[in-house]
Write a protein that holds these residues in place. Structure first.
Motif, PDB file in Angstrom:
ATOM      1  N   LYS A  28      -6.450  -0.441  -7.896  1.00 29.38           N
ATOM      2  CA  LYS A  28      -5.010  -0.683  -8.019  1.00 29.38           C
ATOM      3  C   LYS A  28      -4.180   0.557  -7.697  1.00 29.38           C
ATOM      4  O   LYS A  28      -2.989   0.428  -7.406  1.00 29.38           O
ATOM      5  N   THR A  29      -4.801   1.731  -7.715  1.00 28.73           N
ATOM      6  CA  THR A  29      -4.052   2.976  -7.466  1.00 28.73           C
ATOM      7  C   THR A  29      -3.505   3.073  -6.055  1.00 28.73           C
ATOM      8  O   THR A  29      -2.609   3.862  -5.802  1.00 28.73           O
ATOM      9  N   TYR A  30      -4.029   2.290  -5.125  1.00 26.49           N
ATOM     10  CA  TYR A  30      -3.548   2.321  -3.737  1.00 26.49           C
ATOM     11  C   TYR A  30      -2.269   1.510  -3.536  1.00 26.49           C
ATOM     12  O   TYR A  30      -1.658   1.577  -2.480  1.00 26.49           O
ATOM     13  N   PHE A  31      -1.854   0.747  -4.533  1.00 21.87           N
ATOM     14  CA  PHE A  31      -0.788  -0.229  -4.370  1.00 21.87           C
ATOM     15  C   PHE A  31       0.349  -0.048  -5.366  1.00 21.87           C
ATOM     16  O   PHE A  31       0.186   0.563  -6.408  1.00 21.87           O
ATOM     17  N   LYS A  32       1.479  -0.656  -5.003  1.00 25.73           N
ATOM     18  CA  LYS A  32       2.567  -0.871  -5.964  1.00 25.73           C
ATOM     19  C   LYS A  32       2.923  -2.341  -5.880  1.00 25.73           C
ATOM     20  O   LYS A  32       2.844  -2.957  -4.806  1.00 25.73           O
TER      21      LYS A  32
ATOM     22  N   VAL B 256       0.856  -1.191   0.000  1.00 28.10           N
ATOM     23  CA  VAL B 256       0.000   0.000   0.000  1.00 28.10           C
ATOM     24  C   VAL B 256       0.896   1.247   0.000  1.00 28.10           C
ATOM     25  O   VAL B 256       1.788   1.367   0.831  1.00 28.10           O
ATOM     26  N   VAL B 257       0.636   2.160  -0.945  1.00 25.24           N
ATOM     27  CA  VAL B 257       1.414   3.396  -1.021  1.00 25.24           C
ATOM     28  C   VAL B 257       0.641   4.594  -0.492  1.00 25.24           C
ATOM     29  O   VAL B 257       1.239   5.583  -0.084  1.00 25.24           O
ATOM     30  N   HIS B 258      -0.691   4.525  -0.500  1.00 27.57           N
ATOM     31  CA  HIS B 258      -1.512   5.602   0.070  1.00 27.57           C
ATOM     32  C   HIS B 258      -2.924   5.091   0.323  1.00 27.57           C
ATOM     33  O   HIS B 258      -3.328   4.060  -0.210  1.00 27.57           O
ATOM     34  N   THR B 259      -3.659   5.814   1.154  1.00 26.70           N
ATOM     35  CA  THR B 259      -5.063   5.477   1.423  1.00 26.70           C
ATOM     36  C   THR B 259      -5.949   6.704   1.205  1.00 26.70           C
ATOM     37  O   THR B 259      -6.983   6.839   1.826  1.00 26.70           O
TER      38      THR B 259
ATOM     39  N   GLU C  25      -9.126  -3.271 -13.056  1.00 22.51           N
ATOM     40  CA  GLU C  25      -9.208  -2.097 -12.191  1.00 22.51           C
ATOM     41  C   GLU C  25      -8.926  -2.369 -10.717  1.00 22.51           C
ATOM     42  O   GLU C  25      -8.559  -1.472  -9.979  1.00 22.51           O
ATOM     43  N   TYR C  26      -9.099  -3.610 -10.293  1.00 15.68           N
ATOM     44  CA  TYR C  26      -9.067  -3.933  -8.863  1.00 15.68           C
ATOM     45  C   TYR C  26      -8.113  -5.067  -8.524  1.00 15.68           C
ATOM     46  O   TYR C  26      -7.856  -5.945  -9.337  1.00 15.68           O
TER      47      TYR C  26
ATOM     48  N   VAL D 180      -0.791   1.832   5.239  1.00 14.76           N
ATOM     49  CA  VAL D 180       0.274   2.296   4.347  1.00 14.76           C
ATOM     50  C   VAL D 180       1.578   1.601   4.730  1.00 14.76           C
ATOM     51  O   VAL D 180       1.939   1.534   5.904  1.00 14.76           O
ATOM     52  N   GLY D 181       2.285   1.079   3.729  1.00 14.42           N
ATOM     53  CA  GLY D 181       3.545   0.399   3.945  1.00 14.42           C
ATOM     54  C   GLY D 181       3.423  -1.096   4.178  1.00 14.42           C
ATOM     55  O   GLY D 181       4.408  -1.816   4.114  1.00 14.42           O
ATOM     56  N   GLN D 182       2.231  -1.578   4.444  1.00 10.49           N
ATOM     57  CA  GLN D 182       2.026  -3.006   4.683  1.00 10.49           C
ATOM     58  C   GLN D 182       1.851  -3.740   3.358  1.00 10.49           C
ATOM     59  O   GLN D 182       1.311  -3.203   2.392  1.00 10.49           O
ATOM     60  N   GLN D 183       2.313  -4.982   3.324  1.00  4.77           N
ATOM     61  CA  GLN D 183       2.194  -5.813   2.136  1.00  4.77           C
ATOM     62  C   GLN D 183       1.020  -6.772   2.283  1.00  4.77           C
ATOM     63  O   GLN D 183       0.768  -7.282   3.375  1.00  4.77           O
ATOM     64  N   TYR D 184       0.328  -6.996   1.174  1.00  3.15           N
ATOM     65  CA  TYR D 184      -0.843  -7.868   1.157  1.00  3.15           C
ATOM     66  C   TYR D 184      -0.727  -8.857   0.007  1.00  3.15           C
ATOM     67  O   TYR D 184      -0.147  -8.548  -1.035  1.00  3.15           O
ATOM     68  N   ASP D 185      -1.318 -10.041   0.195  1.00  3.64           N
ATOM     69  CA  ASP D 185      -1.367 -11.060  -0.849  1.00  3.64           C
ATOM     70  C   ASP D 185      -2.566 -10.811  -1.752  1.00  3.64           C
ATOM     71  O   ASP D 185      -3.675 -10.610  -1.276  1.00  3.64           O
ATOM     72  N   VAL D 186      -2.337 -10.849  -3.054  1.00  2.41           N
ATOM     73  CA  VAL D 186      -3.415 -10.690  -4.036  1.00  2.41           C
ATOM     74  C   VAL D 186      -3.977 -12.072  -4.341  1.00  2.41           C
ATOM     75  O   VAL D 186      -3.250 -12.970  -4.741  1.00  2.41           O
ATOM     76  N   VAL D 187      -5.280 -12.244  -4.132  1.00  2.00           N
ATOM     77  CA  VAL D 187      -5.916 -13.530  -4.407  1.00  2.00           C
ATOM     78  C   VAL D 187      -6.660 -13.532  -5.739  1.00  2.00           C
ATOM     79  O   VAL D 187      -6.934 -14.605  -6.281  1.00  2.00           O
ATOM     80  N   ASN D 188      -6.965 -12.342  -6.263  1.00  6.05           N
ATOM     81  CA  ASN D 188      -7.587 -12.232  -7.582  1.00  6.05           C
ATOM     82  C   ASN D 188      -7.320 -10.825  -8.105  1.00  6.05           C
ATOM     83  O   ASN D 188      -7.162  -9.883  -7.329  1.00  6.05           O
ATOM     84  N   GLU D 189      -7.278 -10.690  -9.423  1.00  9.44           N
ATOM     85  CA  GLU D 189      -6.984  -9.394 -10.037  1.00  9.44           C
ATOM     86  C   GLU D 189      -7.871  -9.184 -11.255  1.00  9.44           C
ATOM     87  O   GLU D 189      -8.108 -10.113 -12.022  1.00  9.44           O
ATOM     88  N   THR D 190      -8.373  -7.965 -11.405  1.00 10.32           N
ATOM     89  CA  THR D 190      -9.092  -7.570 -12.607  1.00 10.32           C
ATOM     90  C   THR D 190      -8.358  -6.375 -13.199  1.00 10.32           C
ATOM     91  O   THR D 190      -7.315  -5.975 -12.692  1.00 10.32           O
TER      92      THR D 190
END
Length: 67
Positions: free
Chosen positions: A61-65, A17-20, A45-46, A33-43
C-alpha cells in the motif's frame, strides 16, 4: 477460488501510484507513477490491482494514495 474472479470483479476503489521506489522488488515495470488503478481486493498490507501487464498483481500500500 476467489482470486480467479478478481479480474472480472467490480473494483472496490481507485488508487494512484505516488512512487515506485522499492527496496527488494522492481515495480516500475508494472506500475506507472501518476497513473490510477482499480483495486480488486485489499488486505492489511497489500492492494491487488490490475497492473500494466493486464494481470492482477499484489503491491504494498505504500506505493499508492487513495483517490
Amino acid at each position: 477460488m476467489l482470486h480467479e474472479e478478481w479480474k472480472s470483479k467490480t473494483p472496490i476503489k481507485r488508487v494512484e501510484v505516488v512512487h515506485t521506489d522499492a527496496d527488494k522488488f522492481t515495480v516500475s515495470d508494472m506500475l506507472t507513477v501518476g497513473q490510477q488503478y482499480d483495486v480488486v481486493n485489499e488486505t492489511e498490507e497489500y492492494y491487488q490491482i490490475i497492473d500494466n501487464s493486464g494481470l492482477v498483481g499484489g503491491y504494498y500500500k505504500t506505493y499508492f494514495k487513495e483517490i
